[in-house]
Design a protein around this motif. Sequence first.
Motif, PDB file in Angstrom:
ATOM      1  N   THR A   1       0.829  -1.205   0.000  1.00  0.00           N
ATOM      2  CA  THR A   1       0.000   0.000   0.000  1.00  0.00           C
ATOM      3  C   THR A   1       0.864   1.255   0.000  1.00  0.00           C
ATOM      4  OG1 THR A   1      -1.747  -1.147   1.225  1.00  0.00           O
ATOM      5  CG2 THR A   1      -1.818   1.250   1.220  1.00  0.00           C
ATOM      6  N   THR A   2       1.786   1.341   0.950  1.00  0.00           N
ATOM      7  CA  THR A   2       2.656   2.509   1.058  1.00  0.00           C
ATOM      8  C   THR A   2       3.592   2.618  -0.133  1.00  0.00           C
ATOM      9  OG1 THR A   2       2.589   2.396   3.472  1.00  0.00           O
ATOM     10  CG2 THR A   2       4.386   3.656   2.481  1.00  0.00           C
ATOM     11  N   GLN A   3       4.157   1.490  -0.547  1.00  0.00           N
ATOM     12  CA  GLN A   3       5.126   1.524  -1.640  1.00  0.00           C
ATOM     13  C   GLN A   3       4.480   1.928  -2.968  1.00  0.00           C
ATOM     14  OE1 GLN A   3       8.343   1.442  -1.101  1.00  0.00           O
ATOM     15  NE2 GLN A   3       7.717   1.252   1.034  1.00  0.00           N
ATOM     16  N   LEU A   4       3.278   1.439  -3.227  1.00  0.00           N
ATOM     17  CA  LEU A   4       2.589   1.812  -4.464  1.00  0.00           C
ATOM     18  C   LEU A   4       2.234   3.297  -4.465  1.00  0.00           C
ATOM     19  CD1 LEU A   4       0.263  -1.287  -4.970  1.00  0.00           C
ATOM     20  CD2 LEU A   4       2.176  -0.601  -6.429  1.00  0.00           C
ATOM     21  N   ALA A   5       1.758   3.779  -3.330  1.00  0.00           N
ATOM     22  CA  ALA A   5       1.420   5.201  -3.235  1.00  0.00           C
ATOM     23  C   ALA A   5       2.664   6.065  -3.444  1.00  0.00           C
ATOM     24  CB  ALA A   5       0.797   5.497  -1.873  1.00  0.00           C
ATOM     25  N   THR A   6       3.777   5.623  -2.876  1.00  0.00           N
ATOM     26  CA  THR A   6       5.031   6.368  -3.016  1.00  0.00           C
ATOM     27  C   THR A   6       5.492   6.396  -4.464  1.00  0.00           C
ATOM     28  OG1 THR A   6       5.741   5.801  -0.769  1.00  0.00           O
ATOM     29  CG2 THR A   6       7.452   6.464  -2.319  1.00  0.00           C
ATOM     30  N   GLN A   7       5.461   5.248  -5.120  1.00  0.00           N
ATOM     31  CA  GLN A   7       5.946   5.192  -6.492  1.00  0.00           C
ATOM     32  C   GLN A   7       5.025   5.939  -7.458  1.00  0.00           C
ATOM     33  OE1 GLN A   7       7.865   1.893  -8.173  1.00  0.00           O
ATOM     34  NE2 GLN A   7       8.358   0.919  -6.243  1.00  0.00           N
ATOM     35  N   LEU A   8       3.716   5.851  -7.240  1.00  0.00           N
ATOM     36  CA  LEU A   8       2.794   6.547  -8.135  1.00  0.00           C
ATOM     37  C   LEU A   8       2.928   8.064  -8.008  1.00  0.00           C
ATOM     38  CD1 LEU A   8       1.513   3.712  -8.533  1.00  0.00           C
ATOM     39  CD2 LEU A   8      -0.699   4.853  -8.574  1.00  0.00           C
TER      40      LEU A   8
END
Length: 227
Positions: A106-113
Motif C-alpha cells: 500500500t505505502t510503496q505503491l502510493a510512493t511510487q505513483l
Amino acid sequence: MTSPRTGRSRRGKEALSRERIVGAAIELLDTAGESGLTFRALTERLATGSGAIYWHVANKGELLDAATDAVVAATLTPPVTRDPRDGIRAVALDLFEAIEKHPWLTTQLATQLSRTPWSSVTPRIFEAIGRQVRTLGVPESSWFTTTSALAHYILGAAGQNAANAGATEPGGNRDEFLDSVTDAWEKLDPDEYPFTRAVARQLRGHDDRAQFLAGIDLILAGIATLR
C-alpha cells in the motif's frame, strides 16, 4: 568482469543473484514489515555478507522499489477473457489480493505513483488497466482520465481493506471487529449522523471482495456513458 560500484571481480558472487535478494526482501517485508527489512536481516537470511548484497542493490530504497516491482509484475498477468469489463475486474481483483497478501505494498505503491511515476510499477499498472479501457471503446481523449480513475479506486480501496485487516487485533476475529464498529455507528447522534446510522447494519458481516467489485461495476457503468 568488475562491478561499476566497487571495481571488484564478480567471481564467487554469481550464486547470490539480485532475484534471490529481492525474494528474501519480500519474505522479510511480509513477516516483519518495512521496518524489519534491514541489510543485517537480509545477510542473516541469505547467509552472506552485506558486501555481497550491496554488489546487487545500492540501498534500501532500491530494494523496496525492486520488491514492489517484482510483486506487481508477477500479479499482473494478462486476463484470459474477450470482455474488457471482465478483464478490468480480473486486474482489479489481482491487485486487491496482492495488497491483501502483502500489506506493505500500500505505502510503496502510493510512493511510487506519486514520487516516481516514471519507474516500472506505474506503467505496468496503467498498461494492464489501460489496454482494457481502450478495448471498451472509450474515446482516446478520455483514456488517461478513465484509467487513472480506475487505478486510484483499485489501489485506494485495496489499501483501505489491508489497513482494516491490520486494525483487527492479532488473533482477533474480523466479524467481531465489524460488530464493534457497527455498534459504535448505531450509537451516533441520530440528528448529526442519520445516514451513517442508517447504513451501519450493512457494514456488519459484509464481503470485502464483493464490495470492492461492486465499486468497479459502478465505475464501469459510468465509463459506458463515455461511449
